[in-house]
Structures are given as structure tokens and as C-alpha cells.
Design an enzyme around this catalytic site. Sequence first.
Site, PDB file in Angstrom:
ATOM      1  N   SER A 123       7.819 -40.111  11.140  1.00  0.00           N
ATOM      2  CA  SER A 123       7.698 -38.848  10.425  1.00  0.00           C
ATOM      3  C   SER A 123       6.229 -38.504  10.187  1.00  0.00           C
ATOM      4  O   SER A 123       5.452 -39.349   9.755  1.00  0.00           O
ATOM      5  CB  SER A 123       8.436 -38.958   9.095  1.00  0.00           C
ATOM      6  N   GLY A 124       5.852 -37.277  10.481  1.00  0.00           N
ATOM      7  CA  GLY A 124       4.470 -36.832  10.245  1.00  0.00           C
ATOM      8  C   GLY A 124       3.539 -37.171  11.386  1.00  0.00           C
ATOM      9  O   GLY A 124       2.333 -36.992  11.289  1.00  0.00           O
ATOM     10  N   THR A 128       6.909 -32.140  15.681  1.00  0.00           N
ATOM     11  CA  THR A 128       7.220 -30.716  15.564  1.00  0.00           C
ATOM     12  C   THR A 128       6.052 -29.883  16.078  1.00  0.00           C
ATOM     13  O   THR A 128       6.230 -28.896  16.787  1.00  0.00           O
ATOM     14  CB  THR A 128       7.519 -30.377  14.102  1.00  0.00           C
ATOM     15  N   ASN A 173       5.185 -36.260   5.136  1.00  0.00           N
ATOM     16  CA  ASN A 173       4.767 -35.071   5.883  1.00  0.00           C
ATOM     17  C   ASN A 173       5.053 -33.833   5.038  1.00  0.00           C
ATOM     18  O   ASN A 173       6.143 -33.698   4.497  1.00  0.00           O
ATOM     19  CB  ASN A 173       5.577 -35.034   7.197  1.00  0.00           C
ATOM     20  N   SER A 176       8.042 -31.726   6.811  1.00  0.00           N
ATOM     21  CA  SER A 176       8.891 -32.688   7.507  1.00  0.00           C
ATOM     22  C   SER A 176      10.206 -32.044   7.924  1.00  0.00           C
ATOM     23  O   SER A 176      10.852 -31.361   7.132  1.00  0.00           O
ATOM     24  CB  SER A 176       9.154 -33.867   6.579  1.00  0.00           C
ATOM     25  N   SER A 177      10.578 -32.242   9.193  1.00  0.00           N
ATOM     26  CA  SER A 177      11.856 -31.690   9.660  1.00  0.00           C
ATOM     27  C   SER A 177      12.974 -32.518   9.047  1.00  0.00           C
ATOM     28  O   SER A 177      13.009 -33.731   9.198  1.00  0.00           O
ATOM     29  CB  SER A 177      11.944 -31.784  11.179  1.00  0.00           C
ATOM     30  N   GLY A 405      11.592 -38.043  12.515  1.00  0.00           N
ATOM     31  CA  GLY A 405      10.986 -39.329  12.875  1.00  0.00           C
ATOM     32  C   GLY A 405      11.445 -40.462  11.966  1.00  0.00           C
ATOM     33  O   GLY A 405      11.990 -40.231  10.883  1.00  0.00           O
ATOM     34  N   GLU A 407      11.632 -43.153   9.273  1.00  0.00           N
ATOM     35  CA  GLU A 407      11.188 -42.951   7.892  1.00  0.00           C
ATOM     36  C   GLU A 407      11.379 -44.189   7.056  1.00  0.00           C
ATOM     37  O   GLU A 407      12.428 -44.829   7.117  1.00  0.00           O
ATOM     38  CB  GLU A 407      12.033 -41.828   7.252  1.00  0.00           C
TER      39      GLU A 407
HETATM   40  N1  LIG Z   1      -1.913 -31.972  17.476  1.00  0.00           N
HETATM   41  C1  LIG Z   1      -2.159 -31.724  16.200  1.00  0.00           C
HETATM   42  N2  LIG Z   1      -3.315 -31.116  15.850  1.00  0.00           N
HETATM   43  C2  LIG Z   1      -3.590 -30.858  14.574  1.00  0.00           C
HETATM   44  N3  LIG Z   1      -2.784 -31.170  13.549  1.00  0.00           N
HETATM   45  C3  LIG Z   1      -1.608 -31.783  13.788  1.00  0.00           C
HETATM   46  C4  LIG Z   1      -1.238 -32.079  15.148  1.00  0.00           C
HETATM   47  N4  LIG Z   1      -0.041 -32.675  15.104  1.00  0.00           N
HETATM   48  C5  LIG Z   1       0.321 -32.730  13.800  1.00  0.00           C
HETATM   49  N5  LIG Z   1      -0.611 -32.194  13.014  1.00  0.00           N
HETATM   50  C6  LIG Z   1      -0.602 -32.081  11.540  1.00  0.00           C
HETATM   51  O1  LIG Z   1       0.303 -33.020  11.058  1.00  0.00           O
HETATM   52  C7  LIG Z   1       1.342 -32.420  10.291  1.00  0.00           C
HETATM   53  C8  LIG Z   1       2.658 -33.086  10.564  1.00  0.00           C
HETATM   54  O2  LIG Z   1       3.061 -32.870  11.885  1.00  0.00           O
HETATM   55  P1  LIG Z   1       4.570 -32.648  12.310  1.00  0.00           P
HETATM   56  O3  LIG Z   1       4.561 -32.192  13.684  1.00  0.00           O
HETATM   57  O4  LIG Z   1       5.272 -31.819  11.313  1.00  0.00           O
HETATM   58  O5  LIG Z   1       5.127 -34.117  12.235  1.00  0.00           O
HETATM   59  P2  LIG Z   1       6.583 -34.629  12.628  1.00  0.00           P
HETATM   60  O6  LIG Z   1       7.339 -33.474  13.149  1.00  0.00           O
HETATM   61  O7  LIG Z   1       6.341 -35.682  13.635  1.00  0.00           O
HETATM   62  O8  LIG Z   1       7.146 -35.164  11.404  1.00  0.00           O
HETATM   63  C9  LIG Z   1       1.354 -30.975  10.745  1.00  0.00           C
HETATM   64  O9  LIG Z   1       1.790 -30.138   9.723  1.00  0.00           O
HETATM   65  C10 LIG Z   1      -0.108 -30.729  11.080  1.00  0.00           C
HETATM   66  O10 LIG Z   1      -0.817 -30.418   9.931  1.00  0.00           O
HETATM   67 MG   LIG Z   2       9.013 -32.674  12.435  1.00  0.00          MG
END
Ligand SMILES: Nc1ncnc2c1ncn2[C@@H]1O[C@H](COP(=O)(O)OP(=O)(O)O)[C@@H](O)[C@H]1O
Ligand SMILES: [Mg+2]
Length: 1031
Positions: A123-124, A128, A173, A176-177, A405, A407
Site C-alpha cells: 500500500s502506498g 494507483t 497512504n 489508499s485504494s 496493496g 497492508e
Molecule cells: N511515480 C510517482 N511520482 C510521484 N509521486 C508518486 C508516484 N507514485 C506514487 N506517488 C505518490 O505516492 C502516493 C501513493 O501512491 P498510490 O499510487 O496511491 O499508492 P498505491 O496505489 O500503491 O497504494 C501518491 O498519492 C503520490 O503522492
Molecule cells: Mg492504490
Amino acid sequence: MRYRASALGSDGVRVTMESGLTARDRVGVQDFVLLENFTSEAAFIENLRRRFRENLIYTYIGPVLVSVNPYRDLQIYSRQHMERYRGVSFYEVPPHLFAVADTVYRALRTERRDQAVMISGESGAGKTEATKRLLQFYAETCPAPKRGGAVRDRLLQSNPVLEAFGNAKTLRNDNSSRFGKYMDVQFDFKGAPVGGHILSYLLEKSRVVHQNHGERNFHIFYQLLEGGEEETLRRLGLERNPQSYLYLVKGQCAKVSSINDKSDWKVVRKALAVIDFTEDEVEDLLSIVASVLHLGNIHFAADEESNAQVTTENQLKYLTRLLSVEGSTLREALTHRKIIAKGEELLSPLNLEQAAYARDALAKAVYSRTFSWLVGKINRSLASKDVDSPSWRSTTVLGLLDIYGFEVFQHNSFEQFCINYCNEKLQQLFIELTLKSEQEEYEAEGIAWEPVPYFNNKVICDLVEEKFKGIISILDEECLRPGEATDLTFLEKLEDTVKHHPHFLTHKLADQRTRKSLGRGEFRLLHYAGEVTYSVTGFLDKNNDLLFRNLKETMCSSKNPIMSQCFDRSELSDKKRPETVATQFKMSLLQLVEILQSKEPAYVRCIKPNDAKQPGRPLPRSPGQGAAWGGAVCIPPPLVPRYKSLCPETWPSWAGRPQDGVAVLVRHLGYKPEEYKMGRTKIFIRFPKTLFATEDALELRRQSLATKIQAAWRGFHWRQKFLRAKRSAICIQSWWRGTLGRRKAAKRKWAAQTIRRLVRGFILRHTPRCPENAFFLDHVRTSFLLRLRRQLPRNVLDTSWPTPPPALREASELLRELCVKNMVWKYCRSISPEWKQQLQQKAVASEIFKGKKDNYPQSVPRLFISTRLGADEISPRVLQALGSEPIQYAVPVVKYDRKGYKPRARQLLLTPNAVVIVEDAKVKQRIDYANLTGISVSSLSDNLFVLHVHREDNRQKGDVVLQSDHVIETLTKTALSADRVNNININQGSITFAGGPGRDGTIDFTPGSELVITKAKNGHLAVVAPRFNSR
Ligand SMILES: Nc1ncnc2c1ncn2[C@@H]1O[C@H](COP(=O)(O)OP(=O)(O)O)[C@@H](O)[C@H]1O
Ligand SMILES: [Mg+2]
């Protein structure tokens, strides 16, 4: 032993290899396959760290992309970046998400096989975010479908809506989804996105009623309260303060600095319009969101029988309005439970605890079903509208999997169990697909397969999902069995059934040391990504997901269109017990696995650098990351086509079998036997440095090849240009030659015709004018006239004149006369008065003497002079004697005496009235013109002449015999002055003259050789004159 593809070069190459390696020292390798010590986790992390320090967040493990969350915008997703990665080979550009995106897209288009990008990680970690970037890449770089770009917008805009309703802030996160998402994007045969479909997985609905400390409810609640217009809030009966709603305050962090609910709300509102929401639908949807908040604020109080009663009438009132249900029905449903026993319906009142449970169950059901409806609604909007078109039938599908992800929290419950099971399942799929494919490749290549020790998590998956013995089976059993089943009895059952499993632990099963970290109501699973301790509290309830019948009935009667779609009456009559949540989830995961297996997979593995959600912090080891490389596989890239330029025999192409080509190449590059192994279709290389050296050599070679290609291309280009110019020149030349030829031919034809006409005309020239000879005659005429123009006589004396044709004789004569007249006229106009006088005198001379006197012709070319004596040569006394009479002409003469014929020098003067003979200063004789009767000269060449005077004039002594050297001139002037032109006698033989009164003299002229003047014996004057012109 594992091998990778590679090559090695000469000494010159080593120099660049060293410098290449220095760079590699700094930024690490871009493919973990190239790590010398590729099985070492430490080496792996070190490489990742080096790259991360340089902001290189992407690294490959063969075809798998590893991505480290930078937690800040690195500006690497611009349009230029997209263009850079389009259409290039995976290995030719630095690792990037867009490289994966493009490779997948190209495979989809060229092989027409469905593809799936599996994005995993804790997660995070950025899953996404990666999904969004992929969608953005396709939306921006793919060709637009024929019917507008609406699909692209919908694909992109579905995201903010789903995130508002399905994402929440957790400790891991901020966005977080809380549901799993698998999205299919359909492409037509031209590669344009034409539709999409979303599958959602198990929304974490418990969040609606409860959040752990530091976490929030789903974004939409806060967004509505922050951003909703006053009017909307009033209609929904809401206050602009999240603290007023019990469902929003459990985590005690309604406000978070990193989240801007207000602006997010605007984005969501706009997105709703894009994905086809009408204003009414938005209103209905918001009514439901508000109703959940109002439900949370419903309070109960116990009456004297401990039965729960609703105390918050206001809330109830809003609820009935927002959900469009009967107030009394709702009130009853919230405080009673309907039981059907033996066909009879019984209403049993609920106590306080039960009522709160029923209320929360309703809130969860309303929210989660609305979420499912929302996904359905989005799918209808994304569905391709062109189902009947031929392009639809040939669509291919690209799947994007963004699941919640892995957790681990302080307290982990049923939801974490499901989420982590899901991750476990996907990891299983990943291992199967990648390891299997690599193993298959090694076997296909005939390379001895020495398996790398890696953790296969199948054992954990089995622990969770196995029939009868798996945790889910045991949980279901506990839920269904009659009797008093509780979360703890479930735990005991678990302990009984799976106590020997190496990945399962409870307080009871643990040893002394680990027991301390485990509570009595907890069990621990050793997941592939780390240990997680789950609390069994709520497992049974959450798995049952019970909603009391009368609540369902109430909702089925709702007039809110969305609610009436969410709660279907058929549900009420269905006697079959619904599947438990865990089983439903398991089934949907199995389906998902099947979907993914049917597609060509690509992998993106996201990693989190730290748990602080902060940029720039290095990478400590954290659970879940082991999986990133634990299960990673090294698949070597193909060798020969890439390196064939390094060996003369294989360049530019190898005609023999590919294997032999590789052998030749490897020998040329000097690989040692221990450095590589030959497979059937590939070569496997042992040490990365071998590959680096070959890569560096390739880099050098490429530069020289590029120069060569450039030169060849330029040569080709200019040659083409030259050939084009040449072709054009030839074309112009031939055209011009043709034109010239045609002109010449026309001229010849004309000439032949003309000649023919001329010849015919010539033959018939004497016949009267007729068509046959007309041309000839005309030609003769024109040519005569043209010739005439060129040959006109130059002056009056020129008598030449071209011979005219018979027809023009008369005209010619007229022309000639005209011409002569013209010349004369011109000549006359051009002469001066003096010259005119001269010519007149000459004409008179000619009239008198021409053909009559022998020395006349000699006189013609000599000009007549106005006077032969200047004023100073004439004596002033003579001038005085003449008085006012002017002298018109004066000439020295010789006078012969009348008797003795003695010559004496005298001057002859002509005045307007007389001829005056002067001897020095004395006028000897004056002959008035009236007295001058005539003048006689001989026809010979002598210069003598006689002036005859009137015989009656007594003043005169007689005729005068004179000699002038300019006899013609003197006589002409005298005759003109005296008007005696017709009185000049030219005598042959002799002249008689009056020598005085009654006495005559004679002059005899004879021709001789020279002029002699003597007195002859007969008393005559004898003149012998030379003969000039024989007559
Ligand atoms: N490639 C990236 N570049 C910049 N910031 C990112 C990137 N990937 C993730 N982040 C930051 O990390 C945070 C969490 O990412 P997210 O995709 O929501 O995580 P996940 O879906 O894996 O839980 C996002 O809100 C963003 O701020
Ligand atoms: Mg996500």
C-alpha cells in the site's frame, strides 16, 4: 548457474568499458539481470538505492519494471517523455513506465493478443499512480477513435470519481485504494481506444462506520462537506463540519494538510458530468452520501423494556426524505427485527446494541451497494457505442490491474486478511507466470536449469483458500453452523485444523518468545511479504455481512432511483443463503486470475522507499519488498541481432543458421568458454561485465555505423536528387529537340511547297495570271521591289537600275523617274548659293563650248573663280576711273596689237556695264556691253579670243584680240555679264576681226604639237594650237 546475454570486444573497447563502468558505479545498473551478484538481496537494494539517489526510480528485472515511489513530482511523465518511449526497443532507452506501456501497446497491435499490466506492491507504493500514468499515456499517444475522443475523457475521468468513493486516507497512504480495480481498455484494429470496462473487488465497507486512529472515511464525505455549495448542503440537511458526523470522527483526523477536499470536489463534479451523470442522478447520489452521514448520527435510547428507540427525530426526518422511504417503516426497521418462523412473520424489538449494529449494517450496505452501482454506471458510460461495427469485432483488450496493496497495521482485521490474501494470490500468479516462462525458456534452449532458491507462496495461498482445511472454509463453517459461534470459537477451530502449518501461528501455538507479541484473540500469518497478526474480532460478522430483512424491505421500497436499483425485491424472495463475503471474494479472485492468465502479462512492481510518505529518504528494508526481488527472474535478452555489427562476418547480415552466427560472433568477440552457454535459439551469458564490454563496444560501433549510414544516406539522397534533375533535364531537352525538329520539318515542308509553287509559277510565267503562277509572279515582283530597295542609285550620276520583270516595266520606269527627281531635288536642296552660281556658269560654259572647243574638257574640273585679281592688284586710279561701278571679275590677259600683233600684258575687268581693258594704271579701252557685238574663239585648244565691237562706234579702236589663261572662264563670265551667250562664235580655221576703221585682220588657227603664236608672212596672226582631243 544463471546466465545472461552478452558479448566482448578488443582493447580499444576496454577503455570505454571502464568509463561506462564508472557511471554504472554511480547510478547502478538499469536491469538487475546485469548485477554481478544477482542473487544477493543486499546487492539488489544497493543498486536500487544508488539509482534512487539519482532520481532514477525505474529499474528492470528482465521484463519486470521495478518502480520506487519518489513521493514527489519528478517531471518524467510529460508529452516529450511519452514521445521518447514510443516505438523504441525496451533495451534502447532508460527504464520507464512508458517503455512498458509502449511495449505492451505494440504487442497488442502487432500480435493482436490481449494484454494485461499487473501492477503490484504494498500500500502506498505507487500502484494507483502508475495506473493513472499508463491510462494517460494511452489517452494521449493512441490515435483518436473515429467517433471523437469522448472515450479517452471518460477513461480518464472515471478515475477521480472512483477514487472519491473508493479511496481513503490510511496510515500507509493518503489516497489508499480501498477496493480492487481491474480495468479493461478496448482498442479497435487501428489501435484507438474505443471502450472500457471496470471490475471492482471488495470495497472495504467497514470504513464507512469505523476508522482506525489517523485514518479517514472515504474521500467523498469530506469533499461534499468542504466543497458542496450552501444550497446543496441545505437540501441535504448537512453542516459544513465533519466533526458533526460520528462516522467521520472515529479516526480523529478529518482534516489533512496533504489533501485538498475542496478542489478535489470540483474535479469530481466535473468528472461526473463527463461520465454521463445527469443533474438528477448527481442529486440522488449525493442524497445517498448524505443519508449515510445522517444514519451515523441516529441515536437510540432504551425504553423501560430495554428496547431501543430512535431519539434523533431530526435525523430520521432527513433520512426518510433523502432515501425516499416511509418514516415509520424506517423507524420500525431500525429498532426491530423481522423473523419468519413457520411461515409467520414476527417482529422482535432490538436492544441498544443490536439497533446500533443494524444501523451500521444499513449504512455499510447502502454505501457499498451504491459503490457497485457507480461502477456499473461508469461501465455503461465506457461501453463502446459501436458494438455492431466491424472494428468492434476485431478489438483487443488491455487490462490494467490496480489492486489494494499488501497492508500491515497495528490492528489488522478481516479486511486486511482479504487484502493480503489477494496480494498473496497475485504473487502466486506472478511467480507461476514468470518462473514458468523462464524455466520453459531454459528447457527450450536446452540449458541446464539450476533453480534459484525463491519463496513459493503457494503454501500460504493454500492455507487461506484450500477446501475444508483452509482458513476461509473454516470461517464459513463457523458462520453457518448452528449454535453459539463466536470469533473466538472460530480461532479455536483454526488452531485445531491448521496448527501444524509453518506459516500459521497463534498465542497458543507460539513458543515462549513469540507468544508475548501475540494476543489471545489473534492469529499470525507469515505472508510472502512479511508477518501479519490479525485480530479475529468481527471476522464472523464481517464475513456474514448480515442486513436484517426488514431493513432490506424498507430499502426495496425506496423511491430514490439509485437505491431501488441497489436493493432488488427478488433478493427478498430468495430463500438461498447468500455466499459469505470471504467466499465471494475468493471466487472473484479466481475469476480475476483466470482473466489475467488468458492475457499476455506485463509486470510493474512498486516499492515504497519509506513508511513516512516522504521524498528523498533512502530505502530501508520493509515488509512486502522482499517480494519485489524474491520472486524476480532474470530472462536474458536476445543477442545476435543486436550485436551483429561487431563482427565482420555477421555484418550486415548473417546468411547461415542463427546458431552458427552466434558462434562466429562470440568467437570474434573473444568470449571465454566459461563466460557463456549456447542454447538452441539464444545464448546465455554468465558475467555482466562481459555484456557491458560488448554494450560499450556496440556504442562505439554504432557511432561509426551512424556516420556510415549518414554518408550512405546523404549519397543516396543527393544521387536521387541528381537523377531527378537529370531526368528533368533530359525531359526538357527532348521536348525542346522535338519542338525544334517540328519547327524545322514545318519549315522544310513550307520551303518545298514554296519551291514547288515557284517552279510551277516559273513554268507558267508567260501565261496570264492564274492561281498556279500568281505566287511566282508576286514573288518576282516583291523580290524585284526588295532588290530595288537595296540597289537604288546612290547619286544622280549613278545610272544603274535593276532590270524589272516584264509586268513591272512601266512601274519601274515611273519609279526610276521618281527616284532621279528625288535625288536631284535632294541634291539641289543641299547646294550653297556660291556653288549654284558656279554650276550655272559651268552649265552656260558647257552650253557654249561643249564639243566645240578643244580645251573645254580641261576646263571642266577647274572651278571658276569669282575674280583672278585681288583689289590690291588693280590700280586705285583705275578704280577711281570706274567710279561707283563695281568690278565683277578681273583677270590678267595678253592683248595682241591689231597691226603688229605684239603681245602686251593687260588686265580685263568686267563691270555690270562694260568690259574694261586696263594697262597698269590706265584704262586703255572700255567696251560697253551694248557695243559688244560678239565674241569669237577657235575650236582649238588655244587661249585666244576676239571681242567684236560695234563698227559704228567711233570711240572704239576696233575689235580686241586677247589671250587669257582661263579662256573658258573669262569668256563665260563675259558672255553672262554682257548677255552675249548666244553671240559666241566658235570658228574652225580662222577668225576675221576689225582691226580699225576699214581695216580687217585675220587669225589663222592650225592644229600642231605645241602652242605657237606668230605673225605670218601673209600678215595674219598664225596660231598653232596643240590638239588635245582627237575628233
Ligand atoms: N511515480 C510517482 N511520482 C510521484 N509521486 C508518486 C508516484 N507514485 C506514487 N506517488 C505518490 O505516492 C502516493 C501513493 O501512491 P498510490 O499510487 O496511491 O499508492 P498505491 O496505489 O500503491 O497504494 C501518491 O498519492 C503520490 O503522492
Ligand atoms: Mg492504490
